[in-house]
Scaffold this motif. Structure first.
Motif, PDB file in Angstrom:
ATOM      1  N   TYR A   2       0.853  -1.176   0.000  1.00  0.00           N
ATOM      2  CA  TYR A   2       0.000   0.000   0.000  1.00  0.00           C
ATOM      3  C   TYR A   2       0.899   1.239   0.000  1.00  0.00           C
ATOM      4  N   GLY A   3       0.513   2.255  -0.747  1.00  0.00           N
ATOM      5  CA  GLY A   3       1.284   3.490  -0.763  1.00  0.00           C
ATOM      6  C   GLY A   3       0.398   4.687  -1.040  1.00  0.00           C
ATOM      7  N   ALA A   4       0.775   5.834  -0.484  1.00  0.00           N
ATOM      8  CA  ALA A   4       0.032   7.083  -0.720  1.00  0.00           C
ATOM      9  C   ALA A   4       0.991   8.257  -0.616  1.00  0.00           C
ATOM     10  N   ILE A   5       0.787   9.234  -1.483  1.00  0.00           N
ATOM     11  CA  ILE A   5       1.510  10.501  -1.431  1.00  0.00           C
ATOM     12  C   ILE A   5       0.482  11.618  -1.453  1.00  0.00           C
ATOM     13  N   GLY A   6       0.644  12.602  -0.573  1.00  0.00           N
ATOM     14  CA  GLY A   6      -0.301  13.703  -0.487  1.00  0.00           C
ATOM     15  C   GLY A   6       0.392  15.052  -0.490  1.00  0.00           C
ATOM     16  N   ASP A   7      -0.368  16.080  -0.832  1.00  0.00           N
ATOM     17  CA  ASP A   7       0.139  17.451  -0.893  1.00  0.00           C
ATOM     18  C   ASP A   7      -0.895  18.354  -0.226  1.00  0.00           C
TER      19      ASP A   7
ATOM     20  N   ARG B   1     -12.054  21.034   8.710  1.00  0.00           N
ATOM     21  CA  ARG B   1     -13.347  21.729   8.685  1.00  0.00           C
ATOM     22  C   ARG B   1     -13.550  22.481   7.375  1.00  0.00           C
ATOM     23  N   GLY B   2     -12.981  21.962   6.305  1.00  0.00           N
ATOM     24  CA  GLY B   2     -13.161  22.563   4.998  1.00  0.00           C
ATOM     25  C   GLY B   2     -12.271  23.756   4.725  1.00  0.00           C
ATOM     26  N   ASN B   3     -11.377  24.107   5.654  1.00  0.00           N
ATOM     27  CA  ASN B   3     -10.512  25.273   5.463  1.00  0.00           C
ATOM     28  C   ASN B   3      -9.202  24.937   4.771  1.00  0.00           C
ATOM     29  N   TYR B   4      -8.833  23.680   4.752  1.00  0.00           N
ATOM     30  CA  TYR B   4      -7.652  23.219   4.050  1.00  0.00           C
ATOM     31  C   TYR B   4      -8.033  21.983   3.244  1.00  0.00           C
ATOM     32  N   TYR B   5      -7.278  21.696   2.195  1.00  0.00           N
ATOM     33  CA  TYR B   5      -7.506  20.471   1.454  1.00  0.00           C
ATOM     34  C   TYR B   5      -6.188  19.763   1.229  1.00  0.00           C
ATOM     35  N   VAL B   6      -6.311  18.480   0.899  1.00  0.00           N
ATOM     36  CA  VAL B   6      -5.152  17.639   0.610  1.00  0.00           C
ATOM     37  C   VAL B   6      -5.413  16.925  -0.712  1.00  0.00           C
ATOM     38  N   THR B   7      -4.523  17.110  -1.682  1.00  0.00           N
ATOM     39  CA  THR B   7      -4.576  16.280  -2.889  1.00  0.00           C
ATOM     40  C   THR B   7      -3.715  15.047  -2.626  1.00  0.00           C
ATOM     41  N   LEU B   8      -4.115  13.908  -3.169  1.00  0.00           N
ATOM     42  CA  LEU B   8      -3.315  12.714  -2.922  1.00  0.00           C
ATOM     43  C   LEU B   8      -3.613  11.645  -3.960  1.00  0.00           C
ATOM     44  N   CYS B   9      -2.696  10.694  -4.041  1.00  0.00           N
ATOM     45  CA  CYS B   9      -2.895   9.487  -4.839  1.00  0.00           C
ATOM     46  C   CYS B   9      -2.600   8.290  -3.935  1.00  0.00           C
ATOM     47  N   MET B  10      -3.296   7.190  -4.206  1.00  0.00           N
ATOM     48  CA  MET B  10      -3.154   6.005  -3.361  1.00  0.00           C
ATOM     49  C   MET B  10      -3.179   4.763  -4.239  1.00  0.00           C
ATOM     50  N   VAL B  11      -2.324   3.790  -3.909  1.00  0.00           N
ATOM     51  CA  VAL B  11      -2.272   2.545  -4.677  1.00  0.00           C
ATOM     52  C   VAL B  11      -2.244   1.359  -3.733  1.00  0.00           C
ATOM     53  N   ARG B  12      -2.739   0.233  -4.264  1.00  0.00           N
ATOM     54  CA  ARG B  12      -2.591  -1.068  -3.597  1.00  0.00           C
ATOM     55  C   ARG B  12      -2.184  -2.065  -4.677  1.00  0.00           C
TER      56      ARG B  12
ATOM     57  N   ALA C 129       5.532  -7.779 -15.561  1.00  0.00           N
ATOM     58  CA  ALA C 129       6.827  -7.867 -14.889  1.00  0.00           C
ATOM     59  C   ALA C 129       7.709  -6.692 -15.270  1.00  0.00           C
ATOM     60  N   ARG C 130       8.272  -6.036 -14.252  1.00  0.00           N
ATOM     61  CA  ARG C 130       9.209  -4.910 -14.364  1.00  0.00           C
ATOM     62  C   ARG C 130       8.536  -3.612 -14.801  1.00  0.00           C
ATOM     63  N   ASP C 131       7.203  -3.574 -14.871  1.00  0.00           N
ATOM     64  CA  ASP C 131       6.544  -2.277 -15.040  1.00  0.00           C
ATOM     65  C   ASP C 131       6.820  -1.412 -13.824  1.00  0.00           C
ATOM     66  N   ARG C 132       6.875  -0.105 -14.045  1.00  0.00           N
ATOM     67  CA  ARG C 132       7.146   0.827 -12.946  1.00  0.00           C
ATOM     68  C   ARG C 132       6.067   1.901 -12.878  1.00  0.00           C
ATOM     69  N   VAL C 133       5.767   2.335 -11.641  1.00  0.00           N
ATOM     70  CA  VAL C 133       4.737   3.345 -11.399  1.00  0.00           C
ATOM     71  C   VAL C 133       5.366   4.481 -10.594  1.00  0.00           C
ATOM     72  N   LEU C 134       5.225   5.712 -11.113  1.00  0.00           N
ATOM     73  CA  LEU C 134       5.773   6.891 -10.440  1.00  0.00           C
ATOM     74  C   LEU C 134       4.631   7.632  -9.749  1.00  0.00           C
ATOM     75  N   LEU C 135       4.766   7.809  -8.421  1.00  0.00           N
ATOM     76  CA  LEU C 135       3.888   8.665  -7.633  1.00  0.00           C
ATOM     77  C   LEU C 135       4.669   9.938  -7.325  1.00  0.00           C
ATOM     78  N   TYR C 136       4.032  11.101  -7.427  1.00  0.00           N
ATOM     79  CA  TYR C 136       4.785  12.347  -7.260  1.00  0.00           C
ATOM     80  C   TYR C 136       3.827  13.474  -6.878  1.00  0.00           C
ATOM     81  N   THR C 137       4.408  14.547  -6.357  1.00  0.00           N
ATOM     82  CA  THR C 137       3.638  15.770  -6.119  1.00  0.00           C
ATOM     83  C   THR C 137       3.914  16.760  -7.239  1.00  0.00           C
ATOM     84  N   ASP C 138       3.084  17.826  -7.298  1.00  0.00           N
ATOM     85  CA  ASP C 138       3.064  18.668  -8.494  1.00  0.00           C
ATOM     86  C   ASP C 138       4.315  19.512  -8.694  1.00  0.00           C
ATOM     87  N   CYS C 139       5.218  19.538  -7.722  1.00  0.00           N
ATOM     88  CA  CYS C 139       6.470  20.279  -7.895  1.00  0.00           C
ATOM     89  C   CYS C 139       7.228  19.793  -9.121  1.00  0.00           C
TER      90      CYS C 139
END
Length: 397
Positions: free
Chosen positions: A206-211, A260-271, A325-335
């Protein structure tokens, strides 16, 4: 016959479970007996069982109220094994076929509880440091004549806060077996809002990256809270077989309670499971980038749905793909995509497909080094325009 099989299915479940009424444990599956260390004869239809399993009567009364009076979805309790070793469990219930009887499931959070004490100590220190930092800033505004001395204090405290945040987000990617992985985490300033977490069982990764929206102290605090939510969510998914979509709905509810709706988090998640099936979802976040070992330009995949923490009661969705086999997946933030060249042109993922692709001498760590160098050359600067988190996952096949 089908109803009987369904009714008895819980007995074969890997999740520890009891069947009970208000005065007795009526049945227990093997997983529950293994968890607490008792035989069926010692627990089933016996009085005094509460003294065997609970750290104290107050914990038993809390358990009893949850099972028969509360409308809550879950409860956290302190229990114990036959040898007296403390257990920290999350309890869930569902009605049984007979009136007044319930199935109760236990998720063992003992290791997570012990880890949380370590994280809490770091979090307390972080809160102490950041509080002192804000006090220092207030003093600077009111007393310009002491600016030089206060700036020195501020730099020292920011350095400590940065060190604490970096330690909380450190990750040993070599520990994972389901995937070969590498990562990179850096903040634009002393305190950043990017966050991540990764978890593995014998069957799945399991993995997740958030901003987090914004920068500075507030964003970094929400980022730390989000990472804790990631960690709890992954354990919950592993214990109860929740999908990425189901987990996302619970995560959003927990984040909304914080923001409380004043901030948000963008994220991606994989399993990712051992057969290479990847379930994924993005929430207002840049697409995942999948690079095939067989060649060609990488694929950008995403789910078009809002970020978390700003809208309550959303129903999220997830999708699945089959990795080879050997496929790769890149998770990243918008920077990564916001790194502009001197003419204002953004970095393009298609240009880095070959850098990410598997080869015998291009490990995930080496591939990330190539991307980071390409980003620096493209922007003609070592400075980051934003916080940056990268994780490259390779399915070994």
């Amino acid at each position: 016959m089908a109803q009987r099989v369904e009714a008895d299915f819980w007995r074969r479940s890997p999740a520890p479970q009891f069947l009970l009424n208000q005065s007795r444990i009526l049945a227990a599956n093997d997983a529950a007996l293994d968890l607490f260390g008792y035989s069926a004869e010692e627990l089933i239809e016996r009085t005094g069982w509460e003294e065997l399993l609970f750290a104290n009567l107050a914990q038993f009364y809390k358990f009893h109220r949850f099972c028969f009076d509360s409308r809550g979805r879950s409860a956290d309790l302190e229990m114990k094994t036959r040898g007296g070793r403390p257990l920290y469990v999350r309890v869930l219930r569902r009605p049984a076929a007979a009136p007044g009887e319930y199935h109760v499931s236990f998720a063992d959070y003992t290791e997570l509880h012990e880890d949380s004490l370590v994280y809490q100590a770091g979090y307390d220190e972080f809160m102490k440091v950041t509080t002192e930092l804000e006090n220092a800033l207030s003093v600077i505004e009111k007393q310009n004549q002491t600016l030089g001395r206060q700036k020195d204090n501020l730099k020292n405290e920011l350095a400590i806060a940065h060190k604490v945040q970096s330690q909380l987000h450190s990750e040993d990617f070599s520990r994972f077996k389901t995937v070969n992985a590498a990562g990179f985490y850096a903040t634009m300033a002393d305190l950043g809002g990017d966050t991540w977490d990764f978890f593995e069982t014998d069957a799945e990764f399991y993995g997740a990256i958030g901003d987090v929206m914004g920068h500075g102290v507030a964003a970094s605090l929400i980022g730390i809270a989000t990472r804790t939510i990631f960690k709890n969510t992954f354990v919950d998914m592993a214990n109860f077989g929740r999908s990425v979509a189901e987990a996302a709905n619970r995560m959003n509810a927990e984040l909304y309670e914080i923001t409380r709706g004043n901030y948000y988090v963008t994220l991606c998640m994989v399993r990712i499971d051992r057969k290479g099936v990847m379930e994924y979802a993005t929430f207002g976040h840049p697409p995942l980038f999948v690079v095939s070992a067989g060649g060609g330009v990488g694929r950008q995949i995403y789910t078009s749905q809002p970020m978390m923490g700003i809208f309550n009661n959303l129903e999220y969705a997830s999708e699945r793909i089959q990795l080879q086999a050997r496929d790769r997946v890149l998770l990243y933030t918008d920077c990564l995509l916001e790194s502009l060249d001197p003419l204002g042109n953004p970095l393009k993922l298609d240009d880095v497909s070959d850098m990410l692709r598997y080869s015998a001498d291009n490990s995930p760590a080496a591939a990330l080094e190539k991307i980071l160098k390409f980003r620096r050359d493209h922007a003609q600067s070592d400075e980051l325009p934003d916080d940056l988190a990268l994780a490259l996952l390779e399915y070994p096949g």
